[in-house]
Design a protein around this motif. Structure first.
Motif, PDB file in Angstrom:
ATOM      1  N   LYS A   1       0.825  -1.198   0.000  1.00 53.50           N
ATOM      2  CA  LYS A   1       0.000   0.000   0.000  1.00 53.50           C
ATOM      3  C   LYS A   1       0.867   1.260   0.000  1.00 53.50           C
ATOM      4  CE  LYS A   1      -3.970  -2.212   0.559  1.00 53.50           C
ATOM      5  NZ  LYS A   1      -5.063  -2.194  -0.436  1.00 53.50           N
TER       6      LYS A   1
ATOM      7  N   ARG B   1       1.039   4.490  -7.229  1.00 54.29           N
ATOM      8  CA  ARG B   1      -0.374   4.594  -6.896  1.00 54.29           C
ATOM      9  C   ARG B   1      -0.525   5.346  -5.571  1.00 54.29           C
ATOM     10  NH1 ARG B   1      -2.925   0.112  -7.612  1.00 54.29           N
ATOM     11  NH2 ARG B   1      -4.439   0.234  -5.928  1.00 54.29           N
TER      12      ARG B   1
ATOM     13  N   ASP C   1      -3.022   4.570  -2.236  1.00 53.35           N
ATOM     14  CA  ASP C   1      -4.089   3.764  -1.651  1.00 53.35           C
ATOM     15  C   ASP C   1      -4.747   4.446  -0.462  1.00 53.35           C
ATOM     16  OD1 ASP C   1      -3.715   1.130  -3.180  1.00 53.35           O
ATOM     17  OD2 ASP C   1      -1.698   1.551  -2.425  1.00 53.35           O
TER      18      ASP C   1
ATOM     19  N   MET D   1      -7.686   7.662  -7.010  1.00 55.73           N
ATOM     20  CA  MET D   1      -8.284   6.465  -6.423  1.00 55.73           C
ATOM     21  C   MET D   1      -9.384   5.885  -7.308  1.00 55.73           C
ATOM     22  SD  MET D   1      -8.416   7.380  -2.350  1.00 55.73           S
ATOM     23  CE  MET D   1      -6.905   7.354  -1.367  1.00 55.73           C
TER      24      MET D   1
ATOM     25  N   GLN E   1      -7.872   3.770  -9.844  1.00 56.74           N
ATOM     26  CA  GLN E   1      -7.333   2.528  -9.279  1.00 56.74           C
ATOM     27  C   GLN E   1      -8.426   1.557  -8.824  1.00 56.74           C
ATOM     28  OE1 GLN E   1      -3.627   5.040  -7.226  1.00 56.74           O
ATOM     29  NE2 GLN E   1      -5.013   3.861  -5.960  1.00 56.74           N
TER      30      GLN E   1
ATOM     31  N   GLY F   1      -9.920   3.243  -2.518  1.00 54.88           N
ATOM     32  CA  GLY F   1      -8.921   3.777  -1.608  1.00 54.88           C
ATOM     33  C   GLY F   1      -9.561   4.182  -0.297  1.00 54.88           C
ATOM     34  N   THR F   2      -8.752   4.753   0.557  1.00 54.43           N
ATOM     35  CA  THR F   2      -9.214   5.172   1.876  1.00 54.43           C
ATOM     36  C   THR F   2      -8.666   6.558   2.188  1.00 54.43           C
ATOM     37  OG1 THR F   2      -9.166   2.873   2.625  1.00 54.43           O
ATOM     38  CG2 THR F   2      -9.298   4.567   4.320  1.00 54.43           C
TER      39      THR F   2
END
Length: 275
Positions: free
Chosen positions: A16, A93, A95, A145, A148, A151-152
């Motif tokens: 992550k 990325r 995350d 996100m 992708q 996400g958070t």
């Protein structure tokens, strides 16, 4: 039957990528260390170049290859766009976003002026970081996100986004040697963070993006004894928070352990909001 959950790995962030704004501030380095200890790669972004470099150097000595530093102004849209692009370029990325930046006064006298004399210019300076910056960062990272697939996001509010401040504790109180109070603009901006958090949580829920907030109570960071004692007397646990006591809540909200939690604001306040 529900598939059993491996709670041992719920807090494992291996693979992550975490982006932390104000990553070299009061709470940011603690957040970064917590994620690094749980195997994440971390980009910290901060407006203070020297503090960013120092924080990265200290963390890289223990976690080489998984920490990067960026100089960023969250109130500047082009700077925010560049921050996201550089993080993705470095780690591939994003995350987890810890949307943590807040205004730090360049003029304590103006920032702590009484409400009746508070200038619109100073009000807008605070809002430009505390809520405009929160919006810009959430928007830019949210786009990434969505690309992708999820996400958070964890956003930093304040106990003063939930409660009015007790003006009595500021009599004789100082921060870094200057008289202090809690300006209305701070409470207003931190309340807005909670509203933004809830709106985004509902808006992105079907897109696999969870959005939550924390509301830290007062954190030890340069207040004089008069403030520390008066504030502590207002808290059931009898003291201010230490700088590392927000991190576990952030890790929980970022982890799979909170997979059904979104749109919430968790007060980490020693019980202040309980009475």
């Amino acid at each position: 039957m529900t598939t059993p959950v491996n709670y041992h790995t719920a807090f494992d962030f291996n693979g992550k990528v975490v982006l932390i704004t104000a990553g070299a501030g009061i709470l940011g380095p603690q957040f970064a260390a917590g994620f690094l200890q749980h195997n994440a790669s971390v980009a910290i972004a901060d407006i203070n170049a020297d503090a960013t470099a120092k924080t990265v150097t200290e963390l890289a000595s223990t976690y080489p290859g998984r920490i990067a530093g960026l100089v960023n102004d969250v109130s500047d849209p082009s700077s925010v766009t560049a921050m996201v692009a550089e993080t993705v370029k470095t780690f591939g990325r994003i995350d987890i976003l810890v949307n943590n930046a807040a205004y730090f006064p360049d003029n304590f006298q103006s920032f702590f002026m009484p409400f009746e004399d508070y200038s619109l210019e100073q009000w807008r300076k605070v809002m430009a970081v505390n809520i405009d910056g929160m919006f810009l960062v959430a928007q830019a990272v949210g786009k990434q996100m969505l690309l992708q697939g999820g996400g958070t996001i964890i956003q930093t509010s304040s106990i003063y986004g939930l409660l009015a401040s007790d003006q009595r504790i500021y009599q004789g109180s100082e921060y870094l040697g200057s008289p202090i109070n809690n300006p209305a603009v701070y409470s207003a901006s931190k309340s807005a963070v909670i509203g933004l958090t809830r709106w985004l949580a509902a808006y992105w829920a079907e897109k696999n993006i969870r959005v939550n907030a924390i509301a830290p109570g007062g954190v030890e960071s340069g207040q004089n004894d008069a403030f520390t004692q008066k504030y502590g007397a207002r808290v059931p646990m009898g003291r201010m928070a230490r700088q590392n006591e927000m991190t576990s809540t952030v890790l929980y909200l970022a982890s799979d352990a909170s997979s059904y939690v979104t749109g919430q604001c968790i007060a980490v306040d020693g019980g202040l909001s309980a009475w």
